[in-house]
Design a protein around this motif. Structure first.
Motif, PDB file in Angstrom:
ATOM      1  N   LEU A  62       0.806  -1.238  -0.180  1.00  0.00           N
ATOM      2  CA  LEU A  62      -0.155  -0.055  -0.086  1.00  0.00           C
ATOM      3  C   LEU A  62       0.814   1.191   0.077  1.00  0.00           C
ATOM      4  N   ALA A  63       2.063   1.333   0.715  1.00  0.00           N
ATOM      5  CA  ALA A  63       2.860   2.458   0.733  1.00  0.00           C
ATOM      6  C   ALA A  63       3.634   2.626  -0.461  1.00  0.00           C
ATOM      7  N   LYS A  64       3.840   1.406  -1.097  1.00  0.00           N
ATOM      8  CA  LYS A  64       4.729   1.863  -2.323  1.00  0.00           C
ATOM      9  C   LYS A  64       3.730   2.143  -3.503  1.00  0.00           C
ATOM     10  N   LYS A  65       2.648   2.006  -3.535  1.00  0.00           N
ATOM     11  CA  LYS A  65       1.476   2.451  -4.291  1.00  0.00           C
ATOM     12  C   LYS A  65       0.873   3.965  -4.094  1.00  0.00           C
ATOM     13  N   ASN A  66       1.268   4.277  -2.828  1.00  0.00           N
ATOM     14  CA  ASN A  66       0.974   5.540  -2.431  1.00  0.00           C
ATOM     15  C   ASN A  66      -0.706   5.703  -2.327  1.00  0.00           C
ATOM     16  N   ILE A  67      -1.027   4.360  -1.539  1.00  0.00           N
ATOM     17  CA  ILE A  67      -2.407   4.475  -1.022  1.00  0.00           C
ATOM     18  C   ILE A  67      -2.455   4.889   0.390  1.00  0.00           C
ATOM     19  N   ILE A  68      -1.384   4.353   1.116  1.00  0.00           N
ATOM     20  CA  ILE A  68      -1.150   5.123   2.576  1.00  0.00           C
ATOM     21  C   ILE A  68       0.259   5.612   2.559  1.00  0.00           C
ATOM     22  N   HIS A  69       0.573   6.635   3.521  1.00  0.00           N
ATOM     23  CA  HIS A  69       1.838   7.166   3.654  1.00  0.00           C
ATOM     24  C   HIS A  69       2.980   6.245   3.976  1.00  0.00           C
ATOM     25  N   LYS A  70       3.998   6.463   3.581  1.00  0.00           N
ATOM     26  CA  LYS A  70       5.016   5.404   3.933  1.00  0.00           C
ATOM     27  C   LYS A  70       5.455   5.311   5.414  1.00  0.00           C
ATOM     28  N   ASN A  71       5.189   6.608   6.220  1.00  0.00           N
ATOM     29  CA  ASN A  71       5.590   6.721   7.367  1.00  0.00           C
ATOM     30  C   ASN A  71       4.359   5.979   8.392  1.00  0.00           C
ATOM     31  N   LYS A  72       3.231   5.957   7.885  1.00  0.00           N
ATOM     32  CA  LYS A  72       1.927   5.442   8.343  1.00  0.00           C
ATOM     33  C   LYS A  72       2.131   3.840   8.307  1.00  0.00           C
ATOM     34  N   ALA A  73       2.614   3.453   7.223  1.00  0.00           N
ATOM     35  CA  ALA A  73       3.070   2.038   7.071  1.00  0.00           C
ATOM     36  C   ALA A  73       3.981   1.353   8.201  1.00  0.00           C
ATOM     37  N   ALA A  74       4.897   2.451   8.254  1.00  0.00           N
ATOM     38  CA  ALA A  74       5.981   1.984   9.172  1.00  0.00           C
ATOM     39  C   ALA A  74       5.527   1.923  10.687  1.00  0.00           C
ATOM     40  N   ASN A  75       4.771   3.177  11.162  1.00  0.00           N
ATOM     41  CA  ASN A  75       4.218   3.163  12.278  1.00  0.00           C
ATOM     42  C   ASN A  75       3.334   1.904  12.547  1.00  0.00           C
ATOM     43  N   ASN A  76       2.456   1.640  11.656  1.00  0.00           N
ATOM     44  CA  ASN A  76       1.671   0.456  11.920  1.00  0.00           C
ATOM     45  C   ASN A  76       2.451  -0.816  12.239  1.00  0.00           C
ATOM     46  N   LYS A  77       3.580  -1.094  11.178  1.00  0.00           N
ATOM     47  CA  LYS A  77       4.511  -2.492  11.348  1.00  0.00           C
ATOM     48  C   LYS A  77       5.170  -2.362  12.782  1.00  0.00           C
ATOM     49  N   SER A  78       5.687  -1.194  13.010  1.00  0.00           N
ATOM     50  CA  SER A  78       6.320  -1.265  14.409  1.00  0.00           C
ATOM     51  C   SER A  78       5.346  -1.454  15.755  1.00  0.00           C
ATOM     52  N   SER A  79       4.273  -0.886  15.461  1.00  0.00           N
ATOM     53  CA  SER A  79       3.209  -1.214  16.661  1.00  0.00           C
ATOM     54  C   SER A  79       2.798  -2.750  16.732  1.00  0.00           C
ATOM     55  N   LEU A  80       2.684  -3.129  15.345  1.00  0.00           N
ATOM     56  CA  LEU A  80       2.252  -4.661  15.370  1.00  0.00           C
ATOM     57  C   LEU A  80       3.387  -5.673  15.928  1.00  0.00           C
ATOM     58  N   THR A  81       4.631  -5.128  15.355  1.00  0.00           N
ATOM     59  CA  THR A  81       5.642  -6.051  15.749  1.00  0.00           C
ATOM     60  C   THR A  81       5.935  -6.108  17.269  1.00  0.00           C
ATOM     61  N   LYS A  82       5.919  -4.988  17.839  1.00  0.00           N
ATOM     62  CA  LYS A  82       5.834  -4.869  19.301  1.00  0.00           C
ATOM     63  C   LYS A  82       4.765  -5.744  19.845  1.00  0.00           C
ATOM     64  N   TYR A  83       3.565  -5.685  19.541  1.00  0.00           N
ATOM     65  CA  TYR A  83       2.419  -6.485  20.003  1.00  0.00           C
ATOM     66  C   TYR A  83       2.748  -7.975  19.654  1.00  0.00           C
ATOM     67  N   VAL A  84       3.330  -8.430  18.699  1.00  0.00           N
ATOM     68  CA  VAL A  84       3.511  -9.825  18.408  1.00  0.00           C
ATOM     69  C   VAL A  84       4.786 -10.164  19.330  1.00  0.00           C
ATOM     70  N   ASN A  85       5.644  -9.304  19.666  1.00  0.00           N
ATOM     71  CA  ASN A  85       6.745  -9.776  20.388  1.00  0.00           C
ATOM     72  C   ASN A  85       6.275  -9.738  22.096  1.00  0.00           C
ATOM     73  N   SER A  86       5.308  -9.115  22.347  1.00  0.00           N
ATOM     74  CA  SER A  86       4.849  -9.164  23.682  1.00  0.00           C
ATOM     75  C   SER A  86       3.946 -10.471  23.774  1.00  0.00           C
ATOM     76  N   LEU A  87       3.627 -11.021  22.883  1.00  0.00           N
ATOM     77  CA  LEU A  87       2.683 -12.254  22.825  1.00  0.00           C
ATOM     78  C   LEU A  87       3.878 -13.442  23.080  1.00  0.00           C
ATOM     79  N   ALA A  88       4.896 -13.158  22.413  1.00  0.00           N
ATOM     80  CA  ALA A  88       6.054 -14.292  22.789  1.00  0.00           C
ATOM     81  C   ALA A  88       6.577 -14.295  23.929  1.00  0.00           C
ATOM     82  N   ALA A  89       6.732 -13.097  24.678  1.00  0.00           N
ATOM     83  CA  ALA A  89       7.364 -12.929  25.898  1.00  0.00           C
ATOM     84  C   ALA A  89       6.495 -13.539  26.927  1.00  0.00           C
TER      85      ALA A  89
END
Length: 85
Positions: A58-85
């Motif tokens: 989506l970010a590559k096609k400019n459907i969403i902003h690249k920073n929004k994609a990065a922020n979403n990925k970051s928060s989702l990664t944090k969430y998944v890491n919290s599940l593993a811990a």
């Protein structure tokens, strides 16, 4: 209404692209919600890969902003890491 052939074609192609963009954006948002609702770590790891890919696309096609994609990925990664811990 447009008078030129090229303008009429542009209207048709823009509508087709708009529909596809909306579909991809909506399906990505649904996948993000599904990932946030997941409580099992292994399942969340698999979903994270797919969702990250969808956000990048989506970010590559400019459907969403690249920073929004990065922020979403970051928060989702944090969430998944919290599940593993």
């Amino acid at each position: 209404m447009a008078n030129h052939k090229s303008a009429l074609k542009r209207i048709r192609s823009n509508e087709a692209k708009r529909v596809l963009n909306r579909y991809q954006h909506k399906s990505t948002r649904t996948a993000v919600k599904k990932l946030r609702a997941t409580t099992e770590a292994s399942e969340a790891q698999e979903l994270l890969k797919k969702v990250s890919s969808m956000l990048d696309r989506l970010a590559k096609k400019n459907i969403i902003h690249k920073n929004k994609a990065a922020n979403n990925k970051s928060s989702l990664t944090k969430y998944v890491n919290s599940l593993a811990a």
